[in-house]
Design a protein around this motif. Structure first.
Motif, short mmCIF file in Angstrom:
data_model
loop_
_atom_site.label_atom_id
_atom_site.label_comp_id
_atom_site.label_asym_id
_atom_site.label_seq_id
_atom_site.Cartn_x
_atom_site.Cartn_y
_atom_site.Cartn_z
N THR A 163 41.47 39.50 35.49
CA THR A 163 42.73 39.23 36.18
C THR A 163 42.49 38.24 37.33
OG1 THR A 163 42.42 41.03 37.76
CG2 THR A 163 43.48 41.58 35.64
N ASP A 164 43.56 37.85 38.00
CA ASP A 164 43.40 36.98 39.17
C ASP A 164 42.47 37.60 40.20
OD1 ASP A 164 45.06 35.11 38.07
OD2 ASP A 164 46.78 35.53 39.36
N ALA A 165 42.59 38.91 40.38
CA ALA A 165 41.72 39.60 41.34
C ALA A 165 40.26 39.50 40.94
CB ALA A 165 42.14 41.06 41.48
N ASP A 166 40.00 39.56 39.63
CA ASP A 166 38.62 39.43 39.16
C ASP A 166 38.09 38.01 39.39
OD1 ASP A 166 38.13 42.08 38.05
OD2 ASP A 166 39.65 41.56 36.57
N GLN A 168 38.99 36.01 41.69
CA GLN A 168 38.78 35.86 43.12
C GLN A 168 37.52 36.56 43.60
OE1 GLN A 168 42.47 37.35 44.77
NE2 GLN A 168 43.67 35.84 43.62
N ALA A 169 37.09 37.58 42.85
CA ALA A 169 35.90 38.35 43.24
C ALA A 169 34.60 37.73 42.75
CB ALA A 169 36.02 39.78 42.72
N GLN A 196 41.78 30.26 41.33
CA GLN A 196 41.46 31.59 41.85
C GLN A 196 39.98 31.73 42.21
OE1 GLN A 196 44.01 33.68 42.39
NE2 GLN A 196 45.36 32.14 41.48
#
Length: 232
Positions: A163-166, A168-169, A196
Motif C-alpha cells: 500500500t502507500d503506507a508500505d 513510504q516505509a 511515495q
C-alpha cells in the motif's frame, strides 16, 4: 569482484525468462536466478503460492547460496516480490529495481486478468502459448499453475500487499521502470508509487511493452547499472 544481482521472474514465468539478458548482465554483475515454487518444474509448497511464500523462497535461496544481502531486479510479479522483501525483510536486501510491475490492484483489474487464465481457451486460441507453458512448467503442471496464479491475483485484488503506507516505509533505493508501450502497467500508477518512496527513482523505457522480451537488453543493462551505481 562483481556485485551480486538476483533476478526474479514474473507470473507464469521461470528463471529461463531472462535468457540472453542474464548473460549480458554477467559482464557487470554476478547474476543469480531462481524459480518461485510452483514455477519451472519447481514443486509447489502447499499454502505458499502467494507473495509472502515467494518472498520466503528468496530468503531460502539466499541462505542456501550464502548470500547475506543482495540487489534485486524483479520483472512484473518478481518486482512485487522484491518490493515486499524490501518492506518486510529489509536486512537481506540492498537495492531494488523493477520492470513492468503492477502496483495498483483492484478487484476489477484482478478479475479481468483471471479471465485470461482459462487453459481451455488458451489451448484453443493460442496453442503456441500453451505449448510454451507446458515446456517450461511441465505437461502435467502448467494448467495448475494458471489456476494458482488466478487465485493469487484474486488475493491481490481483494487485499493488495503493498500500500502507500508500505511504499513510504521502504528506506531502500528503489528504481521503478515501466515500458512506454506497456498496456497492463500504466506510467501513472508507476509514478504514483514513485512519489511515495523516500529514496526512489523512475524510468520510462522507450519502445518497450509489458512482455519481458520487448525490452532491449542494452536498455535493461543500462537501467540496472544506473540503479546499482556501477561505472557506465
Amino acid at each position: 569482484m562483481k556485485p551480486n544481482l538476483l533476478m526474479l521472474h514474473g507470473a507464469l514465468g521461470a528463471k529461463t525468462t531472462f535468457g540472453a539478458s542474464s548473460g549480458e548482465l554477467n559482464n557487470y554483475f554476478q547474476v543469480y536466478v531462481m524459480n518461485f515454487n510452483g514455477h519451472g518444474l519447481t514443486p509447489k509448497r502447499d499454502g505458499h503460492f502467494n507473495i509472502h511464500g515467494f518472498a520466503e523462497d528468496v530468503i531460502a535461496y539466499l541462505d542456501e547460496s550464502d548470500l547475506e544481502k543482495i540487489d534485486i531486479f524483479g520483472y512484473s510479479m518478481g518486482g512485487y516480490v522484491g518490493l515486499y522483501l524490501a518492506r518486510h525483510f529489509p536486512e537481506r536486501i540492498n537495492k531494488v529495481a523493477t520492470l513492468g510491475t503492477k502496483l495498483a490492484w483492484t478487484a476489477d483489474i484482478a478479475s479481468k486478468e483471471v479471465r485470461k487464465l482459462d487453459p481451455v481457451k488458451i489451448k484453443e486460441k493460442v496453442p503456441k502459448f500453451a505449448a510454451g507453458l507446458a515446456k517450461v512448467h511441465g505437461d502435467d503442471h502448467w494448467e495448475t499453475l494458471l489456476h494458482d496464479t488466478g487465485d493469487l491475483l484474486k488475493q491481490l485484488g481483494e487485499s493488495p500487499l503493498i500500500t502507500d503506507a508500505d511504499f513510504q516505509a521502504i528506506e531502500h533505493h528503489v528504481r521503478l521502470c515501466v515500458g512506454d508501450n506497456d498496456h497492463f502497467v500504466t506510467i501513472d500508477e508507476t509514478q504514483d508509487a514513485f512519489r511515495q518512496l523516500e529514496n526512489g527513482s523512475l524510468s520510462v523505457i522507450p519502445n518497450t511493452g509489458h512482455l519481458f522480451n520487448t525490452v532491449h537488453v542494452r536498455d535493461l543493462v543500462l537501467e540496472l547499472r544506473r540503479t546499482f551505481r556501477r561505472n557506465i
